[in-house]
Write a protein that holds these residues in place. Structure first.
Motif, PDB file in Angstrom:
ATOM      1  N   ALA A  51       0.624  -1.306   0.047  1.00 56.40           N
ATOM      2  CA  ALA A  51      -0.171   0.155   0.104  1.00 56.40           C
ATOM      3  C   ALA A  51       0.943   1.138   0.112  1.00 56.40           C
ATOM      4  O   ALA A  51       0.361   2.203  -0.703  1.00 56.40           O
ATOM      5  CB  ALA A  51      -0.963   0.035   1.082  1.00 56.40           C
ATOM      6  N   TYR A  52       1.970   1.249   0.743  1.00 57.24           N
ATOM      7  CA  TYR A  52       2.670   2.385   0.829  1.00 57.24           C
ATOM      8  C   TYR A  52       3.305   3.086  -0.374  1.00 57.24           C
ATOM      9  O   TYR A  52       3.772   4.039  -0.579  1.00 57.24           O
ATOM     10  CB  TYR A  52       3.751   2.384   1.987  1.00 57.24           C
ATOM     11  CG  TYR A  52       5.035   1.739   1.609  1.00 57.24           C
ATOM     12  CD1 TYR A  52       6.192   2.598   1.973  1.00 57.24           C
ATOM     13  CD2 TYR A  52       5.260   0.491   0.834  1.00 57.24           C
ATOM     14  CE1 TYR A  52       7.496   1.842   1.560  1.00 57.24           C
ATOM     15  CE2 TYR A  52       6.480   0.218   0.907  1.00 57.24           C
ATOM     16  CZ  TYR A  52       7.796   0.946   0.994  1.00 57.24           C
ATOM     17  OH  TYR A  52       8.879   0.345   0.562  1.00 57.24           O
ATOM     18  N   ILE A  99       1.036  -3.386   4.120  1.00 53.10           N
ATOM     19  CA  ILE A  99       1.291  -1.999   3.872  1.00 53.10           C
ATOM     20  C   ILE A  99       2.543  -1.740   3.143  1.00 53.10           C
ATOM     21  O   ILE A  99       2.786  -0.915   2.099  1.00 53.10           O
ATOM     22  CB  ILE A  99       1.242  -1.167   5.321  1.00 53.10           C
ATOM     23  CG1 ILE A  99       0.003  -1.123   5.671  1.00 53.10           C
ATOM     24  CG2 ILE A  99       1.523   0.238   5.057  1.00 53.10           C
ATOM     25  CD1 ILE A  99      -0.323  -0.455   6.983  1.00 53.10           C
ATOM     26  N   LYS A 172      -1.850   3.578   3.062  1.00 50.08           N
ATOM     27  CA  LYS A 172      -1.879   2.749   4.454  1.00 50.08           C
ATOM     28  C   LYS A 172      -3.098   1.628   4.106  1.00 50.08           C
ATOM     29  O   LYS A 172      -3.477   0.802   5.216  1.00 50.08           O
ATOM     30  CB  LYS A 172      -2.310   3.621   5.625  1.00 50.08           C
ATOM     31  CG  LYS A 172      -1.287   4.846   5.882  1.00 50.08           C
ATOM     32  CD  LYS A 172      -0.194   4.241   6.226  1.00 50.08           C
ATOM     33  CE  LYS A 172       0.074   3.667   7.366  1.00 50.08           C
ATOM     34  NZ  LYS A 172       1.416   3.430   7.959  1.00 50.08           N
ATOM     35  N   ASN A 173      -3.676   1.466   2.973  1.00 45.90           N
ATOM     36  CA  ASN A 173      -4.637   0.646   2.924  1.00 45.90           C
ATOM     37  C   ASN A 173      -4.576  -0.357   1.798  1.00 45.90           C
ATOM     38  O   ASN A 173      -4.784  -0.209   0.679  1.00 45.90           O
ATOM     39  CB  ASN A 173      -6.027   1.449   2.526  1.00 45.90           C
ATOM     40  CG  ASN A 173      -7.183   0.643   1.811  1.00 45.90           C
ATOM     41  OD1 ASN A 173      -7.337  -0.301   2.464  1.00 45.90           O
ATOM     42  ND2 ASN A 173      -7.877   1.096   0.876  1.00 45.90           N
ATOM     43  N   PRO A 174      -3.890  -1.662   2.251  1.00 46.79           N
ATOM     44  CA  PRO A 174      -3.651  -2.689   1.292  1.00 46.79           C
ATOM     45  C   PRO A 174      -4.674  -3.197   0.459  1.00 46.79           C
ATOM     46  O   PRO A 174      -4.526  -3.640  -0.803  1.00 46.79           O
ATOM     47  CB  PRO A 174      -3.196  -3.645   2.103  1.00 46.79           C
ATOM     48  CG  PRO A 174      -2.749  -3.145   3.381  1.00 46.79           C
ATOM     49  CD  PRO A 174      -3.768  -1.962   3.446  1.00 46.79           C
TER      50      PRO A 174
END
Length: 218
Positions: A51-52, A99, A172-174
């Motif tokens: 996510a990052y 993440i 921050k949201n996989p």
């Protein structure tokens, strides 16, 4: 006082003694953990992706990439051949997305280590993103998101993340974004692969009934 005392605990017996590390010339870090209790070997590769690394236009595509990893590649050009090879190796396998990393692993008989590493090499270096495979897999990945949304605890977490991270939520949201997942293309998959899937951005772990000298040589 040593490092472990500072942490308030000690490593389990043999946990460091049986662990060996090496960095290859291409930057790939390799960890070998020897454990001969059962005649199995596991190979796992972790990549600094997730996510990052995702802006809004790629939100959730690291997760979709994880699903597509087990589909087709240069040596096994469709999922049927890919799955047939896992059966020949007697492998169990899976992957996860978080993440700051994605990871994939195969576990099989120790005598299949050489063949298993070649199989992993094909999957991670030479993927093929067929439109027909993506058409099948997009609803699967989006379905995981929909199942999560049916849980009130997820909604509470997701809304709190929106307030906490604002415009940076995708980092921050996989699990991703419905629209991005459902419109993903092979070209977008290749962007992820070409940007993050490099030896010096990865960690390969080999563990089980193996000798580190042999594993490093392979």
């Amino acid at each position: 006082m040593d490092y472990w005392s500072l942490l308030g605990h000690s490593p389990s017996p043999g946990s460091l003694r049986d662990t060996f590390t090496k960095k290859l010339l291409n930057g790939l870090e390799v960890v070998v953990i020897e454990n001969s209790k059962v005649p199995l070997a596991t190979i796992e590769i972790a990549v600094k992706n997730g996510a990052y690394t995702e802006g809004p236009e790629f939100s959730g595509l690291s997760h979709l990439f994880e699903h597509m990893f087990f589909k087709a590649n240069k040596d096994y050009p469709n999922q049927e051949k890919f799955l047939k090879r896992t059966q020949e190796l007697g492998a169990v396998w899976n992957g996860t997305t978080d993440i700051e990393r994605v990871n994939y692993f195969f576990t099989f008989d120790k005598d299949s280590l050489d063949a298993g590493l070649k199989f992993m090499n094909s999957a991670i270096r030479f993927p093929i993103y067929r439109e027909e495979d993506m058409k099948k897999e997009r609803p699967v990945v989006d379905g995981e998101f929909q199942r999560a949304e049916s849980d009130p605890r997820f909604i509470l977490w997701f809304d709190s993340q929106k307030y906490l991270w604002g415009d940076l939520l995708t980092r921050k949201n996989p699990i991703g974004d419905h629209e991005v997942i459902n419109t993903a293309t092979p070209e977008k998959m290749m962007i992820i692969k070409d940007k993050y899937y490099y030896p010096n951005n990865s960690l390969l772990t080999i563990c089980g009934d193996v000798k580190h000298e042999d594993a490093f040589k392979i």
